[in-house]
Design a protein around this motif. Structure first.
Motif, PDB file in Angstrom:
ATOM      1  N   ALA A 115       0.876  -1.432  -0.299  1.00 15.35           N
ATOM      2  CA  ALA A 115       0.085   0.120   0.146  1.00 15.35           C
ATOM      3  C   ALA A 115       0.869   1.026   0.139  1.00 15.35           C
ATOM      4  CB  ALA A 115      -0.983   0.104   1.230  1.00 15.35           C
ATOM      5  N   ASP A 116       2.240   1.231   0.567  1.00 17.15           N
ATOM      6  CA  ASP A 116       3.078   2.370   0.722  1.00 17.15           C
ATOM      7  C   ASP A 116       3.267   2.439  -0.601  1.00 17.15           C
ATOM      8  OD1 ASP A 116       4.733   4.062   2.470  1.00 17.15           O
ATOM      9  OD2 ASP A 116       6.072   2.955   1.118  1.00 17.15           O
ATOM     10  N   PHE A 117       3.984   1.496  -1.263  1.00 21.66           N
ATOM     11  CA  PHE A 117       4.278   1.697  -2.869  1.00 21.66           C
ATOM     12  C   PHE A 117       3.193   2.441  -3.663  1.00 21.66           C
ATOM     13  CE2 PHE A 117       3.820  -0.551  -6.932  1.00 21.66           C
ATOM     14  CZ  PHE A 117       4.789   0.188  -7.795  1.00 21.66           C
ATOM     15  N   LEU A 118       2.011   1.928  -3.617  1.00 20.90           N
ATOM     16  CA  LEU A 118       0.950   2.322  -4.404  1.00 20.90           C
ATOM     17  C   LEU A 118       0.495   3.834  -3.967  1.00 20.90           C
ATOM     18  CD1 LEU A 118      -1.301  -0.622  -4.380  1.00 20.90           C
ATOM     19  CD2 LEU A 118      -0.133   0.320  -6.286  1.00 20.90           C
ATOM     20  N   ALA A 119       0.596   4.111  -2.842  1.00 19.39           N
ATOM     21  CA  ALA A 119       0.500   5.476  -2.469  1.00 19.39           C
ATOM     22  C   ALA A 119       1.606   6.484  -3.104  1.00 19.39           C
ATOM     23  CB  ALA A 119       0.552   5.684  -0.842  1.00 19.39           C
ATOM     24  N   LYS A 120       2.859   5.915  -2.840  1.00 17.59           N
ATOM     25  CA  LYS A 120       3.918   6.807  -3.514  1.00 17.59           C
ATOM     26  C   LYS A 120       3.846   7.000  -4.978  1.00 17.59           C
ATOM     27  CE  LYS A 120       7.411   6.618   0.259  1.00 17.59           C
ATOM     28  NZ  LYS A 120       6.511   6.232   1.189  1.00 17.59           N
ATOM     29  N   LYS A 121       3.257   5.953  -5.570  1.00 19.97           N
ATOM     30  CA  LYS A 121       3.183   6.084  -6.951  1.00 19.97           C
ATOM     31  C   LYS A 121       2.170   6.708  -7.358  1.00 19.97           C
ATOM     32  CE  LYS A 121       2.208   2.730 -11.085  1.00 19.97           C
ATOM     33  NZ  LYS A 121       3.537   2.895 -11.341  1.00 19.97           N
ATOM     34  N   GLY A 122       1.217   7.145  -6.796  1.00 17.70           N
ATOM     35  CA  GLY A 122       0.343   8.378  -7.164  1.00 17.70           C
ATOM     36  C   GLY A 122       1.093   9.561  -7.425  1.00 17.70           C
ATOM     37  N   HIS A 123       1.990   9.807  -6.750  1.00 12.74           N
ATOM     38  CA  HIS A 123       2.595  11.180  -6.998  1.00 12.74           C
ATOM     39  C   HIS A 123       3.017  11.404  -8.428  1.00 12.74           C
ATOM     40  CE1 HIS A 123       2.699  12.439  -2.721  1.00 12.74           C
ATOM     41  NE2 HIS A 123       3.091  11.271  -2.378  1.00 12.74           N
ATOM     42  N   SER A 124       3.412  10.281  -9.140  1.00 11.40           N
ATOM     43  CA  SER A 124       3.861  10.200 -10.506  1.00 11.40           C
ATOM     44  C   SER A 124       2.716  10.427 -11.418  1.00 11.40           C
ATOM     45  CB  SER A 124       4.850   9.158 -10.717  1.00 11.40           C
ATOM     46  OG  SER A 124       4.043   7.977 -10.701  1.00 11.40           O
TER      47      SER A 124
ATOM     48  N   VAL B  61      -4.111   0.222 -10.875  1.00  8.10           N
ATOM     49  CA  VAL B  61      -2.850  -0.218 -11.335  1.00  8.10           C
ATOM     50  C   VAL B  61      -2.837  -1.862 -11.792  1.00  8.10           C
ATOM     51  CG1 VAL B  61      -0.444  -0.566 -10.348  1.00  8.10           C
ATOM     52  CG2 VAL B  61      -1.872   1.299  -9.682  1.00  8.10           C
ATOM     53  N   ASP B  62      -2.355  -1.874 -12.813  1.00  4.79           N
ATOM     54  CA  ASP B  62      -2.167  -3.375 -13.643  1.00  4.79           C
ATOM     55  C   ASP B  62      -1.479  -4.521 -12.398  1.00  4.79           C
ATOM     56  OD1 ASP B  62      -1.469  -5.702 -15.082  1.00  4.79           O
ATOM     57  OD2 ASP B  62      -2.948  -4.697 -16.451  1.00  4.79           O
ATOM     58  N   SER B  63      -2.113  -5.421 -12.215  1.00  5.47           N
ATOM     59  CA  SER B  63      -1.595  -6.625 -11.366  1.00  5.47           C
ATOM     60  C   SER B  63      -0.175  -7.035 -12.125  1.00  5.47           C
ATOM     61  CB  SER B  63      -2.393  -7.827 -11.106  1.00  5.47           C
ATOM     62  OG  SER B  63      -2.696  -8.292 -12.334  1.00  5.47           O
ATOM     63  N   ASN B  64       0.254  -6.635 -13.112  1.00 10.17           N
ATOM     64  CA  ASN B  64       1.634  -6.927 -13.708  1.00 10.17           C
ATOM     65  C   ASN B  64       2.629  -5.755 -13.803  1.00 10.17           C
ATOM     66  OD1 ASN B  64       0.877  -9.662 -14.788  1.00 10.17           O
ATOM     67  ND2 ASN B  64      -0.346  -8.952 -16.300  1.00 10.17           N
ATOM     68  N   ASP B  65       2.034  -4.550 -13.134  1.00  5.45           N
ATOM     69  CA  ASP B  65       2.951  -3.627 -12.851  1.00  5.45           C
ATOM     70  C   ASP B  65       4.219  -4.247 -12.121  1.00  5.45           C
ATOM     71  OD1 ASP B  65       3.496  -0.436 -12.483  1.00  5.45           O
ATOM     72  OD2 ASP B  65       4.032  -1.563 -10.607  1.00  5.45           O
ATOM     73  N   PRO B  66       5.381  -3.979 -12.632  1.00  6.16           N
ATOM     74  CA  PRO B  66       6.863  -4.600 -12.051  1.00  6.16           C
ATOM     75  C   PRO B  66       6.979  -4.055 -10.683  1.00  6.16           C
ATOM     76  CG  PRO B  66       7.130  -3.685 -14.165  1.00  6.16           C
ATOM     77  CD  PRO B  66       5.973  -3.253 -13.842  1.00  6.16           C
ATOM     78  N   GLY B  67       6.717  -2.878 -10.107  1.00  9.15           N
ATOM     79  CA  GLY B  67       6.851  -2.473  -8.807  1.00  9.15           C
ATOM     80  C   GLY B  67       5.856  -3.277  -7.952  1.00  9.15           C
TER      81      GLY B  67
ATOM     82  N   ARG C  70       4.251  -6.156  -8.466  1.00  5.83           N
ATOM     83  CA  ARG C  70       4.418  -7.634  -8.529  1.00  5.83           C
ATOM     84  C   ARG C  70       5.816  -7.498  -7.500  1.00  5.83           C
ATOM     85  NH1 ARG C  70       3.434 -11.063 -12.349  1.00  5.83           N
ATOM     86  NH2 ARG C  70       5.338 -11.989 -12.338  1.00  5.83           N
ATOM     87  N   TYR C  71       6.742  -6.736  -7.364  1.00  4.45           N
ATOM     88  CA  TYR C  71       7.872  -6.934  -6.560  1.00  4.45           C
ATOM     89  C   TYR C  71       7.462  -6.801  -5.164  1.00  4.45           C
ATOM     90  CZ  TYR C  71      11.812  -5.832  -3.910  1.00  4.45           C
ATOM     91  OH  TYR C  71      13.067  -5.722  -2.673  1.00  4.45           O
ATOM     92  N   TRP C  72       6.740  -5.730  -4.769  1.00  2.66           N
ATOM     93  CA  TRP C  72       6.237  -5.825  -3.468  1.00  2.66           C
ATOM     94  C   TRP C  72       5.226  -6.777  -2.834  1.00  2.66           C
ATOM     95  CZ3 TRP C  72       9.014  -3.403  -0.157  1.00  2.66           C
ATOM     96  CH2 TRP C  72       9.817  -2.469  -0.543  1.00  2.66           C
ATOM     97  N   LEU C  73       4.562  -7.410  -3.903  1.00  2.00           N
ATOM     98  CA  LEU C  73       3.728  -8.453  -3.569  1.00  2.00           C
ATOM     99  C   LEU C  73       4.684  -9.906  -3.179  1.00  2.00           C
ATOM    100  CD1 LEU C  73       0.883  -8.144  -6.356  1.00  2.00           C
ATOM    101  CD2 LEU C  73       0.514  -7.794  -3.937  1.00  2.00           C
ATOM    102  N   LEU C  74       5.644 -10.190  -3.752  1.00  5.46           N
ATOM    103  CA  LEU C  74       6.256 -11.090  -3.937  1.00  5.46           C
ATOM    104  C   LEU C  74       7.199 -10.897  -2.305  1.00  5.46           C
ATOM    105  CD1 LEU C  74       7.851 -11.791  -7.203  1.00  5.46           C
ATOM    106  CD2 LEU C  74       6.269 -13.527  -5.864  1.00  5.46           C
TER     107      LEU C  74
END
Length: 212
Positions: A171-180, A188-194, A196-200
């Motif tokens: 959730a922190d990654f997604l919140a920060k992604k919102g700035h861009s 956000v597509d579930s195949n987004d590299p960032g 996928r990384y944080w889910l793993l």
């Protein structure tokens, strides 16, 4: 005595005062030495899946310089699969409003997707307190709190709980992604590299922390 006059009684009082100071210091020192040493408690923290039949929402808010705010969150099933993820560029607002907007968006997405057993986790105790206690539009976040409570009153089972930041990395990654992103809500597509990384990372990397 450097040719200074002195009074024996005054000198005796001074000696007794110094004696009491030394004695009190010794008592305090003995008390400190006798106390048990501070024990540290170790906890393993990480995202935990919901029970079968439930989904879990994690949300977060983010504010950069000049009050540039964003929010984000995602819905996961008991297997940890991402069912929906979103990031929001909010423009200028406070971190508390960003946290509340993320909660509103998370509940709205879960209801729209037809999920009726939902756990929401966020790491802001301030936002949780506002949701649970603010029922007045005169409060600066009152309108938003009332909208969240309207969603909570719908015909479904919902619980809200606080989580540690160490359990809220996606959730922190997604919140920060919102700035861009452009102003507004983005899925956000579930195949987004960032993502996928944080889910793993959430699923396979153990984190251990020590607390006093």
């Amino acid at each position: 005595m450097e040719e200074k006059a002195f009074n024996e009684q005054s000198l005796l009082h001074r000696i007794l005062a110094y004696f009491n100071i030394v004695r009190q210091s010794q008592v305090l020192n003995n008390k400190i030495c006798s106390e048990e040493p501070i024990r540290k408690e170790t906890q393993s923290l990480g995202w935990t899946p919901p029970q079968e039949g439930w989904v879990k929402i994690n949300t977060d808010g983010s504010v950069f310089a000049e009050d540039k705010a964003a929010a984000g969150g995602l819905i996961r099933d008991p297997l940890g699969r991402c069912l929906e993820a979103f990031a929001i560029n909010l423009g200028s607002c406070s971190i508390t409003r960003a946290e509340l907007k993320a909660v509103e968006a998370g509940f709205s997405a879960a209801w729209r997707r037809g999920f009726r057993r939902v756990i929401l986790c966020l790491d802001s105790t301030t936002a949780i307190n506002i949701i649970q206690n603010v029922q007045d539009t005169d409060h600066r976040h009152g309108i938003l709190a009332l909208e969240i409570n309207r969603l909570l009153s719908l015909n479904w089972e919902v619980s809200i709980s606080h989580t540690y930041r160490e359990c809220n990395f996606v959730a922190d990654f997604l919140a920060k992604k919102g700035h861009s992103l452009h102003f507004g809500t983005h899925f956000v597509d579930s195949n987004d590299p960032g993502l996928r990384y944080w889910l793993l990372y959430d699923g396979f990397v153990p984190r251990t922390f020590c607390y006093l």
